[in-house]
Design a protein around this motif. Structure first.
Motif, PDB file in Angstrom:
ATOM      1  N   LYS A 193       0.807  -1.220   0.000  1.00  0.00           N
ATOM      2  CA  LYS A 193       0.000   0.000   0.000  1.00  0.00           C
ATOM      3  C   LYS A 193       0.840   1.269   0.000  1.00  0.00           C
ATOM      4  CE  LYS A 193      -4.352  -1.444   2.059  1.00  0.00           C
ATOM      5  NZ  LYS A 193      -5.236  -1.309   3.240  1.00  0.00           N
ATOM      6  N   ARG A 199       2.165   0.336  -4.495  1.00  0.00           N
ATOM      7  CA  ARG A 199       1.011   0.973  -5.152  1.00  0.00           C
ATOM      8  C   ARG A 199       1.383   2.359  -5.679  1.00  0.00           C
ATOM      9  NH1 ARG A 199      -4.262   1.379  -1.602  1.00  0.00           N
ATOM     10  NH2 ARG A 199      -5.073  -0.493  -2.570  1.00  0.00           N
ATOM     11  N   GLU A 237      -3.157  -4.935  -6.694  1.00  0.00           N
ATOM     12  CA  GLU A 237      -4.475  -4.746  -6.071  1.00  0.00           C
ATOM     13  C   GLU A 237      -5.091  -6.096  -5.686  1.00  0.00           C
ATOM     14  OE1 GLU A 237      -5.588  -1.814  -5.061  1.00  0.00           O
ATOM     15  OE2 GLU A 237      -3.831  -0.900  -5.978  1.00  0.00           O
ATOM     16  N   ILE A 258      -3.381  -7.237  -2.519  1.00  0.00           N
ATOM     17  CA  ILE A 258      -3.864  -6.445  -1.382  1.00  0.00           C
ATOM     18  C   ILE A 258      -5.206  -7.000  -0.906  1.00  0.00           C
ATOM     19  CG2 ILE A 258      -4.837  -4.186  -0.740  1.00  0.00           C
ATOM     20  CD1 ILE A 258      -2.545  -2.917  -2.429  1.00  0.00           C
TER      21      ILE A 258
END
Length: 158
Positions: free
Chosen positions: A22, A26, A59, A62
């Motif tokens: 994150k 990202r 993603e 995550i």
């Protein structure tokens, strides 16, 4: 909703990976996409498509980690009194009664299992045969080569 057992250490590793994804990965992917966009035509822009694909993987990971953590039943064996019984999260030293080979395994959740680190899944045949046994007990484990007897030498809650 089913809960899955996970050691406190395994949960900490997942939280660490999630934080890294994150806060580092990202933003780096978003930057790569923005940079690739500046190169013009998106149809034939390999960097753009690679960055978008990487974004999808990131993603997805995550979401996967967040799902695992939300369904985890975190068990910290260091906080459980050790009565010499093999439980989830315990570290067990066993002796093959036939070969005198000694091996130590830690019984962990499916996601944490790594035979190279002697971490075996709670769902593995060896772990299933050891769970609920105590020091000095003999566990008979069905293996592809037949039944093998293991004596439990030590049980640690570390």
């Amino acid at each position: 909703m089913n809960q899955f057992p996970m050691t406190a250490h395994g949960a900490a590793l997942l939280r660490e990976e999630l934080e890294q994804l994150k806060t580092v990965k990202r933003p780096a992917i978003i930057e790569a996409i923005a940079e690739a966009r500046e190169h013009g035509d998106l149809k034939e822009n390999a960097e753009y498509h690679a960055a978008r694909e990487e974004q999808g993987f990131c993603e997805g990971r995550i979401q996967e980690i967040e799902g695992k953590l939300s369904n985890a039943q975190i068990i910290d064996v260091t906080k459980i009194p050790n009565h010499g019984k093999v439980i989830f999260g315990s570290t067990v030293t066993i002796l093959n009664t036939e070969t005198d080979a000694e091996v130590t395994y830690r019984i962990v959740g499916d996601d944490e299992a790594d035979i190279k680190k002697n971490q075996i899944s709670v769902n593995s045949p060896i772990a299933r045969g050891l769970i609920a046994k105590s020091v000095d007990d003999v566990a008979v484990i069905k293996t592809p080569g037949g039944e093998v007897e293991f004596e439990i030498l030590e049980v640690q809650y570390v």
